[in-house]
Design an enzyme around this catalytic site. Structure first.
Site, PDB file in Angstrom:
ATOM      1  N   ASP A  67       1.070   7.511  -7.192  1.00  0.00           N
ATOM      2  CA  ASP A  67       0.931   7.494  -8.655  1.00  0.00           C
ATOM      3  C   ASP A  67      -0.481   7.865  -9.083  1.00  0.00           C
ATOM      4  OD1 ASP A  67      -0.206   5.181  -7.610  1.00  0.00           O
ATOM      5  OD2 ASP A  67       1.097   3.800  -8.669  1.00  0.00           O
ATOM      6  N   ASN A 136       4.664  -8.222 -10.639  1.00  0.00           N
ATOM      7  CA  ASN A 136       6.003  -8.239 -11.246  1.00  0.00           C
ATOM      8  C   ASN A 136       7.006  -7.469 -10.385  1.00  0.00           C
ATOM      9  OD1 ASN A 136       5.206  -5.630 -11.664  1.00  0.00           O
ATOM     10  ND2 ASN A 136       5.236  -5.697 -13.894  1.00  0.00           N
ATOM     11  N   HIS A 138       6.474  -4.433  -9.105  1.00  0.00           N
ATOM     12  CA  HIS A 138       6.439  -2.972  -9.207  1.00  0.00           C
ATOM     13  C   HIS A 138       5.973  -2.330  -7.910  1.00  0.00           C
ATOM     14  CE1 HIS A 138       2.167  -3.176 -11.085  1.00  0.00           C
ATOM     15  NE2 HIS A 138       2.027  -2.556  -9.941  1.00  0.00           N
ATOM     16  N   GLU A 143       7.789   0.053 -12.960  1.00  0.00           N
ATOM     17  CA  GLU A 143       7.789  -1.274 -13.569  1.00  0.00           C
ATOM     18  C   GLU A 143       9.219  -1.795 -13.697  1.00  0.00           C
ATOM     19  OE1 GLU A 143       5.076  -2.808 -13.985  1.00  0.00           O
ATOM     20  OE2 GLU A 143       3.569  -1.762 -15.169  1.00  0.00           O
TER      21      GLU A 143
HETATM   22  C1  GLP Z   1      -1.245  -0.864  -9.023  1.00  0.00           C
HETATM   23  C2  GLP Z   1      -0.714   0.296  -8.203  1.00  0.00           C
HETATM   24  C3  GLP Z   1       0.325  -0.156  -7.214  1.00  0.00           C
HETATM   25  C4  GLP Z   1      -0.195  -1.364  -6.447  1.00  0.00           C
HETATM   26  C5  GLP Z   1      -0.407  -2.491  -7.403  1.00  0.00           C
HETATM   27  C6  GLP Z   1      -0.856  -3.786  -6.740  1.00  0.00           C
HETATM   28  O1  GLP Z   1      -0.459  -1.144 -10.132  1.00  0.00           O
HETATM   29  N1  GLP Z   1      -0.159   1.345  -9.000  1.00  0.00           N
HETATM   30  O2  GLP Z   1       0.664   0.907  -6.347  1.00  0.00           O
HETATM   31  O3  GLP Z   1       0.680  -1.730  -5.445  1.00  0.00           O
HETATM   32  O4  GLP Z   1      -1.404  -2.085  -8.324  1.00  0.00           O
HETATM   33  O5  GLP Z   1      -2.235  -3.798  -6.639  1.00  0.00           O
HETATM   34  P1  GLP Z   1      -3.062  -4.815  -5.757  1.00  0.00           P
HETATM   35  O6  GLP Z   1      -2.885  -4.365  -4.351  1.00  0.00           O
HETATM   36  O7  GLP Z   1      -4.463  -4.641  -6.235  1.00  0.00           O
HETATM   37  O8  GLP Z   1      -2.507  -6.165  -6.019  1.00  0.00           O
END
Ligand code: GLP
Length: 242
Positions: A67, A136, A138, A143
């Site tokens: 992404d 959540n 995702h 989402e």
């Molecule tokens: C962002 C990214 C996701 C990632 C998520 C969790 O939203 N787009 O790909 O998995 O954050 O992030 P973290 O690893 O900092 O908890």
């Protein structure tokens, strides 16, 4: 689904990096699907160490990222383009021409998503897709929704994701409200999926996503249907599951 219990964040990072490096060793011209967020940073650092020791060669590897924020320039230190260069691409011998992310600078969502779908098709999809897990549920920026999105699309980030990302920006107004993300359908087409999860704050979502009902309200729950998923999680993240 295989769940590997790691002691802590460092142990999780080493175990995940070893799975990724095994993939590169077994298939030097593989396609790695890569992720951002704070969770995979330790695994990337470990891959860089393995490369520096001469144990890993990225010269034939292709990468496709999950992404990218819509509207951030590549020079913006919060763009995922910047993140990937910072943590991996500039530190190993990957061919930069073979590293792909959705183009966050393209304002036309249909074009940005269409182009990225074409790139994914041209490289043949991921041999190994690395995923983090949002609070959540995702994955990428897919989402919670009423249905699973098949391909790359533009998403409105949820309030909770915008808040979670706020720590990286000067103010909440600067946090992008939209992103381009690979669809759940594309993620599910990866030959193999590796999920990394760390921390007690992820314990509830680990339980819901991997042991609860499969629903687009918890996007990661769909991974229960994939035939080759490995979750590497630390004890804190697994504290609510036996
Ligand atoms: C962002 C990214 C996701 C990632 C998520 C969790 O939203 N787009 O790909 O998995 O954050 O992030 P973290 O690893 O900092 O908890």
């Amino acid at each position: 689904m295989k769940i590997i219990r790691a002691k802590d964040y460092n142990d999780m990072s080493r175990k995940a990096a070893n799975i990724i490096s095994a993939q590169v060793i077994m298939k030097p011209d593989c396609v790695l699907g890569l992720a951002t967020g704070s969770t995979p940073i330790g695994a990337y650092a470990e891959l860089v160490s393995q490369y520096e020791r001469g144990d890993l060669d990225f010269s034939q590897v292709t990468t496709i990222n999950l992404d990218e924020y819509k509207g951030l320039t590549k020079e913006n230190d919060q763009s995922y383009f910047y993140f990937m260069n910072e943590h991996l691409f500039s530190k190993v011998n990957v061919n930069k021409e073979r590293t792909f992310l959705p183009d966050g600078t393209e304002p036309d969502s249909a074009k940005a998503c269409g182009d990225y779908n074409q790139i994914i098709a041209d490289v043949g999809g991921a041999d190994l897709q690395l995923l983090g897990l949002g609070h959540n549920g995702h994955i990428g920026f897919n989402e919670p929704a009423d249905s699973f999105a098949p391909k790359t699309h533009c998403v409105d980030l949820t309030e909770s994701t915008i808040k979670a990302n706020q720590r990286f920006f000067a103010s909440i107004d600067e946090v992008p409200k939209q992103a381009y993300t690979m669809g759940v359908g594309t993620i599910m087409k990866a030959k193999r999926i590796l999920v990394v999860v760390s921390g007690a704050d992820k314990a509830q979502i680990v339980k819901d996503a991997f042991f609860g009902p499969i629903t687009p309200r918890v996007p990661a729950s769909v991974l229960q249907l994939h035939r080759n998923v490995t979750v590497v999680a630390d004890e804190a993240a697994l504290s609510l599951v036996k």
